[in-house]
Design a protein around this motif. Structure first.
Motif, PDB file in Angstrom:
ATOM      1  N   SER A  82       0.833  -1.210   0.000  1.00 34.81           N
ATOM      2  CA  SER A  82       0.000   0.000   0.000  1.00 34.81           C
ATOM      3  C   SER A  82       0.867   1.258   0.000  1.00 34.81           C
ATOM      4  CB  SER A  82      -0.938  -0.002   1.208  1.00 34.81           C
ATOM      5  OG  SER A  82      -1.802  -1.125   1.145  1.00 34.81           O
ATOM      6  N   ALA A  83       1.943   1.255   0.763  1.00 32.54           N
ATOM      7  CA  ALA A  83       2.837   2.415   0.806  1.00 32.54           C
ATOM      8  C   ALA A  83       3.558   2.598  -0.525  1.00 32.54           C
ATOM      9  CB  ALA A  83       3.839   2.261   1.944  1.00 32.54           C
ATOM     10  N   ILE A  84       4.036   1.505  -1.110  1.00 29.70           N
ATOM     11  CA  ILE A  84       4.766   1.594  -2.377  1.00 29.70           C
ATOM     12  C   ILE A  84       3.858   2.089  -3.499  1.00 29.70           C
ATOM     13  CG2 ILE A  84       5.939   0.240  -4.173  1.00 29.70           C
ATOM     14  CD1 ILE A  84       7.172  -1.454  -1.940  1.00 29.70           C
ATOM     15  N   VAL A  85       2.604   1.642  -3.493  1.00 27.30           N
ATOM     16  CA  VAL A  85       1.652   2.052  -4.527  1.00 27.30           C
ATOM     17  C   VAL A  85       1.418   3.564  -4.486  1.00 27.30           C
ATOM     18  CG1 VAL A  85      -0.819   1.945  -5.137  1.00 27.30           C
ATOM     19  CG2 VAL A  85       0.468  -0.149  -4.797  1.00 27.30           C
ATOM     20  N   HIS A  86       1.375   4.131  -3.302  1.00 23.84           N
ATOM     21  CA  HIS A  86       1.036   5.549  -3.156  1.00 23.84           C
ATOM     22  C   HIS A  86       2.240   6.490  -3.123  1.00 23.84           C
ATOM     23  CE1 HIS A  86      -3.254   4.978  -2.677  1.00 23.84           C
ATOM     24  NE2 HIS A  86      -2.984   3.950  -1.898  1.00 23.84           N
ATOM     25  N   HIS A  87       3.425   5.972  -2.835  1.00 25.25           N
ATOM     26  CA  HIS A  87       4.588   6.839  -2.656  1.00 25.25           C
ATOM     27  C   HIS A  87       5.809   6.200  -3.302  1.00 25.25           C
ATOM     28  CE1 HIS A  87       2.227   9.298   0.041  1.00 25.25           C
ATOM     29  NE2 HIS A  87       1.793   8.181   0.569  1.00 25.25           N
ATOM     30  N   GLU A  88       6.228   6.777  -4.424  1.00 25.17           N
ATOM     31  CA  GLU A  88       7.323   6.183  -5.195  1.00 25.17           C
ATOM     32  C   GLU A  88       8.681   6.648  -4.680  1.00 25.17           C
ATOM     33  OE1 GLU A  88       8.720   5.921  -9.820  1.00 25.17           O
ATOM     34  OE2 GLU A  88       6.568   5.987  -9.393  1.00 25.17           O
ATOM     35  N   ALA A  89       9.587   5.685  -4.572  1.00 21.48           N
ATOM     36  CA  ALA A  89      10.968   5.943  -4.169  1.00 21.48           C
ATOM     37  C   ALA A  89      11.827   4.843  -4.771  1.00 21.48           C
ATOM     38  CB  ALA A  89      11.091   5.942  -2.652  1.00 21.48           C
ATOM     39  N   THR A  90      13.129   4.968  -4.604  1.00 21.09           N
ATOM     40  CA  THR A  90      14.027   3.899  -5.039  1.00 21.09           C
ATOM     41  C   THR A  90      14.069   2.801  -3.986  1.00 21.09           C
ATOM     42  OG1 THR A  90      15.383   5.531  -6.198  1.00 21.09           O
ATOM     43  CG2 THR A  90      16.357   3.355  -5.842  1.00 21.09           C
ATOM     44  N   TRP A  91      14.205   3.220  -2.726  1.00 25.49           N
ATOM     45  CA  TRP A  91      14.294   2.283  -1.619  1.00 25.49           C
ATOM     46  C   TRP A  91      13.275   2.626  -0.535  1.00 25.49           C
ATOM     47  CZ3 TRP A  91      17.068  -2.109  -1.471  1.00 25.49           C
ATOM     48  CH2 TRP A  91      18.130  -2.263  -2.383  1.00 25.49           C
ATOM     49  N   TYR A  92      12.850   1.583   0.180  1.00 26.27           N
ATOM     50  CA  TYR A  92      11.922   1.727   1.303  1.00 26.27           C
ATOM     51  C   TYR A  92      12.530   1.016   2.503  1.00 26.27           C
ATOM     52  CZ  TYR A  92       8.727   2.849  -2.477  1.00 26.27           C
ATOM     53  OH  TYR A  92       8.156   3.420  -3.595  1.00 26.27           O
ATOM     54  N   ILE A  93      12.634   1.731   3.598  1.00 26.73           N
ATOM     55  CA  ILE A  93      13.095   1.102   4.833  1.00 26.73           C
ATOM     56  C   ILE A  93      11.856   0.848   5.680  1.00 26.73           C
ATOM     57  CG2 ILE A  93      14.506   1.309   6.900  1.00 26.73           C
ATOM     58  CD1 ILE A  93      16.339   3.206   5.314  1.00 26.73           C
ATOM     59  N   VAL A  94      11.613  -0.415   5.967  1.00 31.46           N
ATOM     60  CA  VAL A  94      10.400  -0.831   6.672  1.00 31.46           C
ATOM     61  C   VAL A  94      10.711  -1.088   8.142  1.00 31.46           C
ATOM     62  CG1 VAL A  94       8.637  -2.638   6.802  1.00 31.46           C
ATOM     63  CG2 VAL A  94       9.435  -1.842   4.569  1.00 31.46           C
ATOM     64  N   LEU A  95       9.843  -0.576   8.995  1.00 32.51           N
ATOM     65  CA  LEU A  95       9.907  -0.847  10.429  1.00 32.51           C
ATOM     66  C   LEU A  95       8.512  -1.166  10.939  1.00 32.51           C
ATOM     67  CD1 LEU A  95      12.138   2.024  11.919  1.00 32.51           C
ATOM     68  CD2 LEU A  95      12.820  -0.294  11.346  1.00 32.51           C
ATOM     69  N   PRO A  96       8.417  -2.051  11.918  1.00 33.41           N
ATOM     70  CA  PRO A  96       7.133  -2.246  12.578  1.00 33.41           C
ATOM     71  C   PRO A  96       6.974  -1.181  13.663  1.00 33.41           C
ATOM     72  CG  PRO A  96       8.723  -3.759  13.491  1.00 33.41           C
ATOM     73  CD  PRO A  96       9.436  -2.967  12.414  1.00 33.41           C
ATOM     74  N   CYS A  97       5.788  -1.076  14.211  1.00 34.92           N
ATOM     75  CA  CYS A  97       5.551  -0.081  15.266  1.00 34.92           C
ATOM     76  C   CYS A  97       5.816  -0.644  16.654  1.00 34.92           C
ATOM     77  CB  CYS A  97       4.117   0.429  15.195  1.00 34.92           C
ATOM     78  SG  CYS A  97       2.892  -0.807  15.694  1.00 34.92           S
ATOM     79  N   ASP A  98       6.162  -1.929  16.738  1.00 34.05           N
ATOM     80  CA  ASP A  98       6.244  -2.567  18.062  1.00 34.05           C
ATOM     81  C   ASP A  98       7.679  -2.938  18.456  1.00 34.05           C
ATOM     82  OD1 ASP A  98       6.629  -4.639  16.296  1.00 34.05           O
ATOM     83  OD2 ASP A  98       5.039  -5.904  17.096  1.00 34.05           O
ATOM     84  N   THR A  99       8.641  -2.153  17.977  1.00 34.42           N
ATOM     85  CA  THR A  99      10.048  -2.360  18.340  1.00 34.42           C
ATOM     86  C   THR A  99      10.564  -1.094  19.037  1.00 34.42           C
ATOM     87  OG1 THR A  99      10.668  -1.686  16.097  1.00 34.42           O
ATOM     88  CG2 THR A  99      10.584  -4.063  16.547  1.00 34.42           C
ATOM     89  N   PRO A 100      10.204  -0.902  20.297  1.00 32.66           N
ATOM     90  CA  PRO A 100      10.525   0.355  20.975  1.00 32.66           C
ATOM     91  C   PRO A 100      11.993   0.537  21.339  1.00 32.66           C
ATOM     92  CG  PRO A 100       9.505  -1.148  22.514  1.00 32.66           C
ATOM     93  CD  PRO A 100       9.434  -1.809  21.158  1.00 32.66           C
ATOM     94  N   PHE A 101      12.847  -0.434  20.972  1.00 38.28           N
ATOM     95  CA  PHE A 101      14.284  -0.282  21.230  1.00 38.28           C
ATOM     96  C   PHE A 101      15.060   0.002  19.943  1.00 38.28           C
ATOM     97  CE2 PHE A 101      12.588  -3.058  24.561  1.00 38.28           C
ATOM     98  CZ  PHE A 101      12.933  -2.316  25.682  1.00 38.28           C
ATOM     99  N   ILE A 102      14.350   0.177  18.845  1.00 38.39           N
ATOM    100  CA  ILE A 102      14.998   0.467  17.568  1.00 38.39           C
ATOM    101  C   ILE A 102      15.677   1.840  17.648  1.00 38.39           C
ATOM    102  CG2 ILE A 102      12.963   1.529  16.461  1.00 38.39           C
ATOM    103  CD1 ILE A 102      15.463  -0.848  14.745  1.00 38.39           C
ATOM    104  N   HIS A 103      16.780   1.988  16.907  1.00 36.44           N
ATOM    105  CA  HIS A 103      17.458   3.283  16.898  1.00 36.44           C
ATOM    106  C   HIS A 103      18.080   3.534  15.530  1.00 36.44           C
ATOM    107  CE1 HIS A 103      21.223   1.072  17.411  1.00 36.44           C
ATOM    108  NE2 HIS A 103      20.652   0.438  18.433  1.00 36.44           N
TER     109      HIS A 103
END
Length: 189
Positions: A82-103
Motif C-alpha cells: 500500500s505504501a509503495i503504490v502511493h509513494h514512489e521511491a528507489t528504496w523503502y526502509i520498513v519498520l514495525p511499530c512494536d520495536t521500541p528499542f529500535i534506533h
C-alpha cells in the motif's frame, strides 16, 4: 536515491489486547521510536495504520495511509504494498511499530548497504532474518503484488522470491518485538 521510511502500524494487536503503536515506553508511544529512528535518514515517512491510531497520535511531518481496501487486514505485505503504490521511491526502509528499542544506528547500517543489484537488504540476528526491519527496492512492488494475488502473506515467501543481501548484526534488543503484555512487563515495566 529517494528513500522512504514505512512504519507498519496497521495490525490488530490481538495478542497485546490494544494497539501496540500507542503502548508507552518512558512515556513515549512505541510508534514514535520507529518514526524517530527513520526521521534523520529517509526523505519521507509513511505510516500505514488505521484511522484510530492517527486520531490518537496526530504526528506532523509524516504521511498517513491505510491498507489498500482489497488487502486490508492481510498483514505486513499489504502494508508495504500500500505504501509503495502511493509513494514512489528507489528504496523503502520498513519498520514495525512494536520495536521500541529500535534506533537510527540500525537504520544507518541498512542504508549504507543499499545496492541496486539486490531487491532487499535484510538483517540477520543470531541466525534469524528480520524482514520487518529491512530495506526494499522499488522492484519488489510486483513481487509483493504477486504474493498478495496468490494469498501468500508470509514475509519469508516474499524473501524467497527476492535477490536478498543478508547483513549480519549482533545487537539483538533493537529487533525485539513487544507482542504480549507479558513481554511488555518484562522489558518495559
Amino acid at each position: 536515491m529517494k528513500t522512504i521510511g514505512i512504519v507498519l502500524a496497521g495490525g490488530q494487536s490481538k495478542r497485546f489486547g490494544e494497539p501496540k503503536a500507542l503502548a508507552l515506553r518512558r512515556g513515549k508511544p512505541f510508534l514514535l521510536y520507529s518514526v524517530e529512528a527513520l526521521h534523520p535518514i529517509v526523505d519521507e515517512i509513511v505510516i500505514v495504520a488505521q484511522r484510530c491510531i492517527q486520531k490518537k497520535l496526530p504526528l506532523q511531518d509524516v504521511l498517513w495511509i491505510e491498507d489498500e481496501p482489497q488487502y486490508k487486514g492481510k498483514g505486513p505485505l499489504a502494508g508495504i504494498y500500500s505504501a509503495i503504490v502511493h509513494h514512489e521511491a528507489t528504496w523503502y526502509i520498513v519498520l514495525p511499530c512494536d520495536t521500541p528499542f529500535i534506533h537510527k544506528k540500525i537504520i544507518n547500517k541498512l542504508k549504507e548497504q543499499a545496492d541496486d543489484s539486490f531487491d532487499v537488504i535484510v538483517p540477520r540476528v543470531n541466525g534469524r532474518l528480520q524482514p520487518l526491519i529491512a530495506m526494499y527496492h522499488y522492484r519488489v512492488k510486483s513481487l509483493i503484488y504477486n504474493c498478495l494475488q496468490r494469498e501468500e502473506y508470509r514475509m519469508h515467501t516474499l524473501l524467497s522470491a527476492c535477490r536478498a543481501k543478508h547483513i549480519e548484526m549482533t545487537e539483538e534488543l533493537p529487533f525485539m518485538n513487544i507482542n504480549t503484555k507479558e513481554q511488555f512487563h518484562k522489558w518495559i515495566g
